[in-house]
Design an enzyme around this catalytic site. Structure first.
Site, mmCIF file in Angstrom:
data_model
loop_
_atom_site.group_PDB
_atom_site.id
_atom_site.type_symbol
_atom_site.label_atom_id
_atom_site.label_comp_id
_atom_site.label_asym_id
_atom_site.label_seq_id
_atom_site.Cartn_x
_atom_site.Cartn_y
_atom_site.Cartn_z
ATOM 1 N N GLU A 136 -9.177 -10.312 3.569
ATOM 2 C CA GLU A 136 -9.570 -8.943 3.255
ATOM 3 C C GLU A 136 -10.929 -8.876 2.573
ATOM 4 O O GLU A 136 -11.177 -9.562 1.580
ATOM 5 C CB GLU A 136 -8.518 -8.278 2.355
ATOM 6 C CG GLU A 136 -8.857 -6.832 2.009
ATOM 7 C CD GLU A 136 -7.714 -6.072 1.354
ATOM 8 O OE1 GLU A 136 -7.925 -4.893 1.007
ATOM 9 O OE2 GLU A 136 -6.623 -6.645 1.182
ATOM 10 N N GLU A 179 0.087 -12.768 -1.601
ATOM 11 C CA GLU A 179 -1.335 -12.804 -1.933
ATOM 12 C C GLU A 179 -1.659 -13.997 -2.821
ATOM 13 O O GLU A 179 -1.017 -14.206 -3.853
ATOM 14 C CB GLU A 179 -1.750 -11.519 -2.667
ATOM 15 C CG GLU A 179 -1.704 -10.266 -1.817
ATOM 16 C CD GLU A 179 -2.228 -9.048 -2.559
ATOM 17 O OE1 GLU A 179 -2.803 -9.216 -3.660
ATOM 18 O OE2 GLU A 179 -2.063 -7.929 -2.057
ATOM 19 N N LYS A 187 4.750 -11.430 3.216
ATOM 20 C CA LYS A 187 3.333 -11.708 2.958
ATOM 21 C C LYS A 187 3.137 -11.890 1.462
ATOM 22 O O LYS A 187 3.697 -11.136 0.660
ATOM 23 C CB LYS A 187 2.438 -10.576 3.474
ATOM 24 C CG LYS A 187 0.933 -10.879 3.273
ATOM 25 C CD LYS A 187 0.053 -9.965 4.107
ATOM 26 C CE LYS A 187 -0.025 -8.561 3.542
ATOM 27 N NZ LYS A 187 -0.681 -8.517 2.196
ATOM 28 N N SER A 236 0.833 -1.208 0.000
ATOM 29 C CA SER A 236 0.000 0.000 0.000
ATOM 30 C C SER A 236 0.865 1.255 0.000
ATOM 31 O O SER A 236 0.355 2.359 -0.239
ATOM 32 C CB SER A 236 -0.931 0.006 1.220
ATOM 33 O OG SER A 236 -0.229 -0.329 2.407
ATOM 34 N N ASP A 292 5.444 -7.070 2.540
ATOM 35 C CA ASP A 292 4.767 -7.589 1.357
ATOM 36 C C ASP A 292 5.767 -7.900 0.246
ATOM 37 O O ASP A 292 6.663 -7.094 -0.032
ATOM 38 C CB ASP A 292 3.772 -6.565 0.810
ATOM 39 C CG ASP A 292 2.380 -6.718 1.374
ATOM 40 O OD1 ASP A 292 1.996 -7.848 1.724
ATOM 41 O OD2 ASP A 292 1.653 -5.706 1.462
#
Length: 272
Positions: free
Chosen positions: A190, A123, A121, A53, A91
């Protein structure tokens, strides 16, 4: 300082597992620089996420996709220097692990060696299983991320709630079990229905961290700029603003400008 900062013992992946076992909620927040990371850590944060982000709130991009591995390492290295207690997770950015497990391992190793972050992390679920397993086999802790996965925004075309339909919900449950089975130490869920998130948290032994996933999970994460009211252009239902720093900063800067223009700053006590 948080009333929950009971002691300064370092938070580890094992401590997060213990927290879930005894029903203690896990607090997680993003940070991208030394100064803010130090403040967040001093307040008693359990986990600090150096999130991609940063692409949005630090670099001004519309999505998380443009941020590079080098940029993530820079932010993570800055954050680590300000943290004593929290577990720092970084991330893996878009394009650094999808579809190529060797590249995933190389990317994760760079983050761990160059930034000194303590976990990464990633995804996705079954579609990136090989990459996750390769990173885990190198002894690098991995936090999973299911539900709304912002790195896949161009595939889905929307930031709407995910897993509302039965088929997608079933796959999410299967992916969560898979991530637990292969060794992920925690999973972010999320923007999914609260009932589904609660079900997943009850089904797996690893901590489930929610963002827009209701209160039945093991912890919560928000983007620092959103919860502090620095970024006012983002107002999803799940966001609670704990401050209005945009107004505070704007007023302070306007006051400074006025003092300079009127020769009130510096005064006699503020010069040598």
């Amino acid at each position: 300082m948080s009333t929950y900062l009971k002691e300064q013992r370092k938070v580890t992946t094992h401590r997060l597992f213990e927290m879930k076992q005894r029903g203690e909620k896990i607090a997680m927040l993003t940070a991208y620089d030394y100064s803010m990371a130090r403040l967040i850590d001093d307040a008693g944060m359990d986990v600090i996420l150096v999130g991609d982000s940063a692409s949005n709130v630090m670099a001004g991009n519309m999505t998380t996709l443009p941020i590079t591995l080098d940029q993530m390492i820079y932010h993570a290295k800055s954050v680590i220097k300000g943290v004593k207690r929290a577990l720092v997770v970084c991330d893996l950015p878009f394009g650094s692990y999808q579809g190529n497990s060797k590249e995933a391992l190389a990317s994760a190793i760079r983050i761990m060696k160059e930034s000194h972050a303590e976990a990464v992390k990633m995804e996705g679920g079954s579609e990136i299983r090989e990459s996750i397993e390769r990173v885990l086999c190198a002894g690098i802790p991995v936090m999973g991320h299911l539900g709304l996965t912002p790195q896949s925004i161009n595939k889905f075309g929307t930031y709407a709630v995910r897993a509302k339909e039965e088929a997608e919900a079933k796959k999410l449950i299967e992916d969560a079990k898979m991530l637990e089975d292969i060794g992920c130490f925690a999973i972010v869920l999320e923007k999914i229905p609260a009932d589904l998130a609660t079900k997943v948290a009850q089904m797996v032994s690893v901590p489930i961290i929610g963002i827009g996933a209701g209160g039945g999970v093991d912890g919560q994460v928000l983007v620092m700029h959103d919860m502090l009211g620095i970024n006012k252009g983002f107002s999803p239902r799940f966001l609670r603003r704990y401050a209005d720093l945009a107004t505070v900063i704007n007023d302070a800067v306007a006051h400074y400008i006025d003092d300079v223009k009127t020769c009130d700053f510096p005064n006699e006590k503020e010069q040598y």
